[in-house]
Design a protein around this motif. Sequence first.
Motif, PDB file in Angstrom:
ATOM      1  N   THR A  41      51.791  87.374  37.211  1.00  0.00           N
ATOM      2  CA  THR A  41      51.444  88.106  36.140  1.00  0.00           C
ATOM      3  C   THR A  41      49.958  88.180  35.998  1.00  0.00           C
ATOM      4  O   THR A  41      49.421  87.085  35.931  1.00  0.00           O
ATOM      5  N   PRO A  42      49.154  89.056  35.589  1.00  0.00           N
ATOM      6  CA  PRO A  42      47.717  88.803  35.366  1.00  0.00           C
ATOM      7  C   PRO A  42      47.497  88.213  34.032  1.00  0.00           C
ATOM      8  O   PRO A  42      48.284  88.202  33.167  1.00  0.00           O
ATOM      9  N   ARG A  43      46.673  86.770  34.217  1.00  0.00           N
ATOM     10  CA  ARG A  43      46.315  85.962  33.119  1.00  0.00           C
ATOM     11  C   ARG A  43      44.934  86.143  32.419  1.00  0.00           C
ATOM     12  O   ARG A  43      43.990  85.884  33.215  1.00  0.00           O
TER      13      ARG A  43
ATOM     14  N   ALA B  88      47.597  81.635  38.952  1.00  0.00           N
ATOM     15  CA  ALA B  88      46.708  81.478  37.961  1.00  0.00           C
ATOM     16  C   ALA B  88      45.043  81.163  38.155  1.00  0.00           C
ATOM     17  O   ALA B  88      44.299  82.023  37.978  1.00  0.00           O
ATOM     18  N   LEU B  89      45.210  80.084  38.962  1.00  0.00           N
ATOM     19  CA  LEU B  89      43.967  79.558  39.465  1.00  0.00           C
ATOM     20  C   LEU B  89      43.423  80.668  40.691  1.00  0.00           C
ATOM     21  O   LEU B  89      41.999  80.865  40.791  1.00  0.00           O
TER      22      LEU B  89
ATOM     23  N   ARG C  81      35.630  81.212  37.936  1.00  0.00           N
ATOM     24  CA  ARG C  81      35.531  80.904  36.342  1.00  0.00           C
ATOM     25  C   ARG C  81      36.245  79.608  36.164  1.00  0.00           C
ATOM     26  O   ARG C  81      36.025  78.731  35.160  1.00  0.00           O
ATOM     27  N   VAL C  82      37.509  79.293  36.902  1.00  0.00           N
ATOM     28  CA  VAL C  82      38.390  78.270  36.550  1.00  0.00           C
ATOM     29  C   VAL C  82      38.154  77.086  37.443  1.00  0.00           C
ATOM     30  O   VAL C  82      38.358  77.318  38.711  1.00  0.00           O
TER      31      VAL C  82
ATOM     32  N   ILE D 262      37.235  74.364  32.141  1.00  0.00           N
ATOM     33  CA  ILE D 262      38.716  73.566  32.363  1.00  0.00           C
ATOM     34  C   ILE D 262      39.702  74.106  31.316  1.00  0.00           C
ATOM     35  O   ILE D 262      39.386  74.465  30.251  1.00  0.00           O
ATOM     36  N   TYR D 263      40.776  74.544  32.202  1.00  0.00           N
ATOM     37  CA  TYR D 263      41.688  75.475  31.396  1.00  0.00           C
ATOM     38  C   TYR D 263      43.058  74.650  31.565  1.00  0.00           C
ATOM     39  O   TYR D 263      43.270  73.876  32.270  1.00  0.00           O
TER      40      TYR D 263
END
Length: 740
Positions: free
Chosen positions: A76-78, A569-570, A576-577, A682-683
Amino acid sequence: MMRATTAELQQRLLHNPGDPQGWKTLNQLLQEGESTPEPEAKQTMAAAASAAPAPPRQKRVQKQKSVQKTSFDPRTPRPLHSRWTSVGSPEERRLIENQLAELVQQLQAEEPETLIPRLGRDLPAGLVDKLDNPALYALGEACYRQERFELGLPLLQGLIARGEEAGDLLDWARLFAARCQRGSGLLGEARSSFESLAAKDAGESNCEPGFHAQVDLAWLDLNAGNPEAAKERLQILLNSSFCSEHETVLDLLGRVISTLEWLETNPRNQLSHIRDLADSASLVFAADALQLSPCGTLLQLEGWLVDPNRQVSHLCLIRGRRVQWLDLGQAQYRHRGDLAEVLQRCGAPADFDAGLKLAVAYHQEEAVPLDPGEAAELFVVLRNGDQFCLHRPMVAVSFDVPRFKGLLDAAISDRCSVESPGCLVRIREAWSRQMQQRLQRPAQHQRHGTRSKPAELSVVVPLYGRIDFMEYQLNWFNAWLRRLGSNAPGLQLIYVLDDPRLEAEFRALVKRCQTLYRMPFETVINPENLGFAGANNRGVLYATAPYLLLLNSDVLPANDHSLETMLRALQQHPRRVGALGARLLFDNGGIQHVGMEFVKEDDLDGELGRVWLNEHPLKGVNVGFGEQERLELREVEAATAACLLMQTERFRTLGGFSTHYVVGDFEDSDLCLKVRRMGLGIYVDLEACFYHLERQSVGYGEKSDALKMKVVATNALEHHQRWCSTIERLKSGQQVGVQP
């Protein structure tokens, strides 16, 4: 009505999980078609159910199917919920300018010592340009006196660069800059700077900084085992116009040099390790042990000193022709119940603390390895003019983790106050060097089983104290692989045993797990304990996948999709992350981690009350998150390395975890701040959920809470001095926004 009944049962089972009838009724309601509990409630109940009798097997299987039906799609797009501006942006430059202006304003209104706790090694370079000459000198000298040499040196060099514009402050700045060089272990540069300044004193009778430079050179000569050169300098000093103003300094130099000459012609081994002056000076001094690391960087003096009238004014260590001044003010004292008779003879109170422990750490450039059979003398000068030597053989001691903790115990007071920040820095440097040297020694690496597909994710798990968690994890991964089959991402599991005491037990466990589980894994056995940072760094050496998950052995996924959810997700936000954490729960369903934040606790003792600490907001709270909150990747100040995902090469580019943190604390937030310095965020992925039995995987506990707090204070101070300027900007530069 049915939902209310289900919710009521869920709450009742949270408080009373040992209720078989309650679990039976809940499963009946679910079978009858009632809607499945929300994921948050299911995860909480799963933790509570671990303490309850298992429901019938058939019903449990049906419940698992309902969980899988509502499983989150990892692809799923995050969207990103970002909170801070990136490094190098106009907004960050504005924050830096505001920070510098605030520091200058504080320095104008307060003493420079009050500003130093806000200055980190990450301080922006523009501060020097914003200070006038007196302010720049005052701050640089204050940094020297507080042994913040890494700060004082660039400040004073900034003033020196202004040349004659600095006026009368120029030579004083050169003196304290040279002393900062010496305190930083830059002995060659320091000697050159001192000699240049001392030469100026020889040509100008009014150059007092040159006089002090000559004194410092004499001590450098004594440290290097060249008393003849020190004696020549003493003669120059005695002819100086500043001689009468500094008689005490020159008197000590003269006493040390004459004592060395006396020792050259008298048998040292006839000296005793104890001197009893109870009748004449109400003083007794004994040296019980002189312990030195083989490389000569760490020294510990243990003994006892009954001196109720504070007669001892100077203490020096003499090793052959080398002399080192020791600061008794940095020693720690303990009560000795076996000295009651001595205390009485010296007129000391019964509760007098006579047990003495003094830790000394040397820079690598000034360390002198221990010679076989070497002995040393302690040269003691009293305020009444008397002096004597104690003699003690030196013992070579390997400074393992307990001994390093002993050094910290001697270097930090029970209220976590640091008497010698410079000594503490050198202890951490010695720890780091030792860990890096151990990393160079080969470990035993083995593969157990064969992967069916290339690894997409390397998982590194350090083991210390408790190794049984490895089997629990392998059991979960084995069942997970069986459930997902070919849909499971390729994993490389690497277990790093960082406790050589458990090698035989570990090998037996590996053999059993290899027989029981299909999940392939790898093992690394360290020949010596490396601590949290070293064990992880070692494991990453064997990582072959492009992505890396750092995982504690007491962390288990709460569902089948958490691992892949983090990974995808990464992959969606590689630019960015920089690092991605997860939502970690205690086994009772309460939150253990949803990110870390930096705080100050003014009510804590000593250094702990003055530095930035990393804490877990919402820790212990039993709270759920909405669907949109779980969908977004939420930016945080830092994330725990108990479960932290990042690109493997990025971890290596950053040098992995710093080895300057003793035993283990603050390495993860240090790594996160290094990631942030690269311009990455950092997420935390709230959808990726794991259980964490915090600290159980470590399997160690301090016998002394006071010693544990000293270790924490040591690492907290290192972390603060590295990053306090960056953390201040984080606190003032928060921005909220959701980005695709």
